[in-house]
Design an enzyme around this catalytic site. Structure first.
Site, PDB file in Angstrom:
ATOM      1  N   TRP A   1      -3.869   3.330  -3.254  1.00  0.00           N
ATOM      2  CA  TRP A   1      -3.692   3.495  -4.686  1.00  0.00           C
ATOM      3  C   TRP A   1      -4.495   4.694  -5.180  1.00  0.00           C
ATOM      4  O   TRP A   1      -4.016   5.471  -6.031  1.00  0.00           O
ATOM      5  CB  TRP A   1      -4.118   2.231  -5.430  1.00  0.00           C
TER       6      TRP A   1
ATOM      7  N   TYR B   1       0.101   5.488 -15.672  1.00  0.00           N
ATOM      8  CA  TYR B   1       1.307   5.843 -14.924  1.00  0.00           C
ATOM      9  C   TYR B   1       2.316   6.659 -15.720  1.00  0.00           C
ATOM     10  O   TYR B   1       3.405   6.924 -15.242  1.00  0.00           O
ATOM     11  CB  TYR B   1       1.978   4.557 -14.405  1.00  0.00           C
TER      12      TYR B   1
ATOM     13  N   HIS C   1       4.011  -7.525  -6.351  1.00  0.00           N
ATOM     14  CA  HIS C   1       3.234  -6.868  -7.396  1.00  0.00           C
ATOM     15  C   HIS C   1       4.086  -6.344  -8.548  1.00  0.00           C
ATOM     16  O   HIS C   1       3.550  -5.936  -9.572  1.00  0.00           O
ATOM     17  CB  HIS C   1       2.432  -5.711  -6.786  1.00  0.00           C
TER      18      HIS C   1
ATOM     19  N   SER D   1      -1.160  -4.961 -13.838  1.00  0.00           N
ATOM     20  CA  SER D   1      -1.967  -4.262 -12.844  1.00  0.00           C
ATOM     21  C   SER D   1      -3.086  -3.493 -13.551  1.00  0.00           C
ATOM     22  O   SER D   1      -3.884  -4.090 -14.261  1.00  0.00           O
ATOM     23  CB  SER D   1      -1.086  -3.359 -11.990  1.00  0.00           C
ATOM     24  N   TYR D   2      -3.150  -2.165 -13.369  1.00  0.00           N
ATOM     25  CA  TYR D   2      -4.180  -1.406 -14.089  1.00  0.00           C
ATOM     26  C   TYR D   2      -4.022  -1.585 -15.592  1.00  0.00           C
ATOM     27  O   TYR D   2      -5.010  -1.609 -16.336  1.00  0.00           O
ATOM     28  CB  TYR D   2      -4.081   0.073 -13.727  1.00  0.00           C
TER      29      TYR D   2
ATOM     30  N   ASP E   1       1.551 -11.436  -4.839  1.00  0.00           N
ATOM     31  CA  ASP E   1       0.922 -10.292  -5.484  1.00  0.00           C
ATOM     32  C   ASP E   1      -0.485 -10.090  -4.934  1.00  0.00           C
ATOM     33  O   ASP E   1      -1.201 -11.054  -4.652  1.00  0.00           O
ATOM     34  CB  ASP E   1       0.876 -10.515  -6.992  1.00  0.00           C
TER      35      ASP E   1
END
Length: 577
Positions: free
Chosen positions: A180, A65, A291, A132-133, A257
């Site tokens: 996403w 990101y 999230h 997350s990722y 989440d």
């Protein structure tokens, strides 16, 4: 939409304080260092080092990101005696190579850990952190078993990529996977706000929805092309490597989440299957968040109060100081710390599920007219009698039940997220509603929730959904957790088995987990239907793979609740306090 996109970036840094740009004494900076991988591709990396020369433990963050937005936490870590290393993953922002989600993260993560461990400012110990990722890349790097990896701090992390990211109960998680994929299509993030989603959502199959908004990432075709648990997904699993993991992990998640189940599954796997020395060094924190786990009290419709927030940078430093530096002056964390909704208080437990948990069946009851909240659907601990009339509804893929909150990501104006009022959804005739009488004493629920449904369908394949709801005395119906099960996957995610139309069969719908106190005077409610769109792609009720087809038919659905076919909601009930 701006808040949602910001939320994705917040995941890696949570709610860390942001250092002033002009505060040059906070850390020594090295920006844009190009770190070589084994194949020669170089990844853009920023270093935030303590001012005093020396060797320090490394905190590594690898993100798709954009590393530039994470300076605040990096500065805080450097001021606290850690070398903070922030990196753009392959093919994103300033890093070289081709962006293909997941594929290179194990090797690139390992290579970066080894590079960091060799630097003159490193003491050879590396801990990874992020959400997350940015949590996924930690688990994937751990598969390569670097001796320098000394811990993970994973926020809102998925578990298994197949069953807790792209596919849920055999249904494609459209609201997460497809949207996403559009957000990260290319070198930098895309703004989804101005794309024509309203018209696109009406298209079939799911890939056509994304094409309609001007994108066609190749990896989305790959994900849709593997609707069963096959070798493609097996290559991305880290769960099979857990018995070799010997490091501590701080697991942080949110009740609302999209990766709530994965966060808890990872904790359970590590406490049960990791090397013995690591099993007791796992910590789980779950709050009433979506999230982002941001420093805000409101999720969805509900303000949970200041007690619900968590200062991530303080928690991270406390965990690092005790776990990495061995500082015994830092108090040990409870193995399990959860925010109990309903009473809105934090509670600590030694295990998950908590000691003394009873799994109590609440049976579906009624006289065959449970359609909508005005029907006769009931829920209770008394087993149904013989001959109790089944409930029926029609599921039309052209008019699916709309998503109204829940564990979604990451665009709340497109896929509503968190706890929300379900009363509008409960007016639909294709939503069966079962409720207890008003409770005469609180029911404390903490742990995994499961729905056992006896069903029949006119279709050879269809979906069934379940949703757990708390109904307040004023009628406000707050969703807590939900799930979906594709009937063809009821026996196996590897080898789907079609239904024999009209024949009763049992399906299990995993409703994930919750931590909630149903207060006196409230009612426990269950919703049953066959769709939740756009969170999940629609089942088309045909023999064709639903995510590949465009032709559909309506399905006549039956839910049984009699003495022989006793459909039931199973709740993890804590002992009375």
């Amino acid at each position: 939409m701006r808040l949602a996109i910001l939320g994705l970036l917040i995941l890696a840094v949570a709610f860390a304080p942001v250092a002033r740009a002009q505060d040059t004494a906070a850390a020594r900076h090295e920006k844009g260092v190009m770190v070589p991988m084994r194949d020669g591709v170089r990844l853009a990396t920023d270093l935030y080092l303590p001012v005093a020369p020396g060797k320090y433990p490394v905190v590594l963050t690898r993100s798709p990101y954009g590393r530039a937005g994470f300076a605040g936490l990096a500065e805080t870590l450097a001021r606290s005696g850690y070398a903070a290393v922030w990196q753009d993953v392959r093919g994103r922002f300033d890093s070289e190579g081709e962006w293909t989600p997941f594929v290179h993260e194990a090797d690139d993560g390992y290579d970066t850990i080894e590079w960091a461990a060799r630097q003159p400012w490193s003491d050879g110990r590396v801990v990874m952190q992020g959400g997350s990722y940015v949590a996924m890349v930690q688990w994937l790097a751990a598969k390569r078993k670097s001796p320098h990896l000394k811990g993970l701090v994973t926020l809102v992390s998925p578990g298994d990529f197949y069953e807790n990211f792209m596919w849920e109960g055999g249904a494609f998680a459209f609201g997460a996977g497809a949207m996403w994929a559009t957000f990260v299509d290319g070198k930098t993030n895309n703004d989804l706000a101005h794309l024509p989603w309203d018209s696109a959502f009406r298209k079939l199959p799911p890939l056509e929805v994304i094409k309609a908004v001007g994108h066609h990432p190749s990896y989305l075709s790959d994900w849709l092309g593997h609707p069963t648990r096959d070798a493609y997904w097996q290559a991305l699993r880290w769960q099979d490597d857990v018995p070799a993991f010997d490091f501590p992990v701080l697991h942080v998640g949110g009740w609302f989440d999209i990766f709530q189940r994965g966060t808890i599954d990872n904790f359970r796997n590590m406490t049960a299957r990791a090397r013995p020395a690591a099993r007791a060094r796992q910590n789980l924190i779950v709050g009433p968040w979506g999230h982002t786990t941001a420093e805000q009290t409101r999720t969805g419709d509900v303000d949970f109060g200041r007690e619900s927030t968590l200062g991530y940078s303080a928690i991270l430093l406390r965990w690092l100081d005790r776990t990495v530096k061995g500082r015994t002056d830092q108090p040990a964390m409870a193995p399990v710390r959860v925010f109990m909704m309903g009473e809105n208080q934090w509670r600590d437990y030694p295990t998950w599920p908590a000691p003394g948990t009873r799994f109590v069946p609440y049976f579906l009851r009624g006289k065959g007219r449970a359609n909508g909240s005005g029907g006769d659907g009931a829920l209770g601990t008394e087993r149904p009698a013989a001959g109790e009339t089944a409930d029926r509804f029609s599921y039309d893929p052209a008019n699916p039940v709309p998503t109204k909150g829940g564990g979604n990501c990451c665009w709340p104006d497109l896929v509503p997220t968190g706890p929300m009022d379900q009363r509008a959804v409960e007016t639909r005739p294709d939503v069966l509603v079962y409720s207890t009488a008003p409770l005469d004493q609180p029911v404390r629920v903490l742990g995994p929730v499961e729905l056992k449904l006896w069903i029949a369908s006119s279709a050879p394949n269809t979906d069934f959904t379940g949703k757990l709801v708390d109904v307040a005395p004023d009628g406000y119906a707050m969703n807590l957790t939900d799930g979906i099960e594709r009937a063809s996957h009821r026996l196996s995610d590897r080898r789907p088995t079609l239904l024999e139309p009209g024949r009763p069969t049992e399906v299990t719908v995993d409703l994930w987990n919750t931590g909630h106190v149903f207060r006196e005077g409230h009612r426990i409610r269950l919703e049953v239907s066959s769709s939740n769109y756009p969170r999940y792609a629609r089942n088309l009720n045909t023999r064709e793979q639903p995510e590949a087809g465009s032709a559909f038919v309506s399905a006549d659905q039956t839910v049984f609740h009699d003495a022989v076919r006793a459909s039931r909601l199973v709740l993890p009930v804590l002992p009375e306090r």
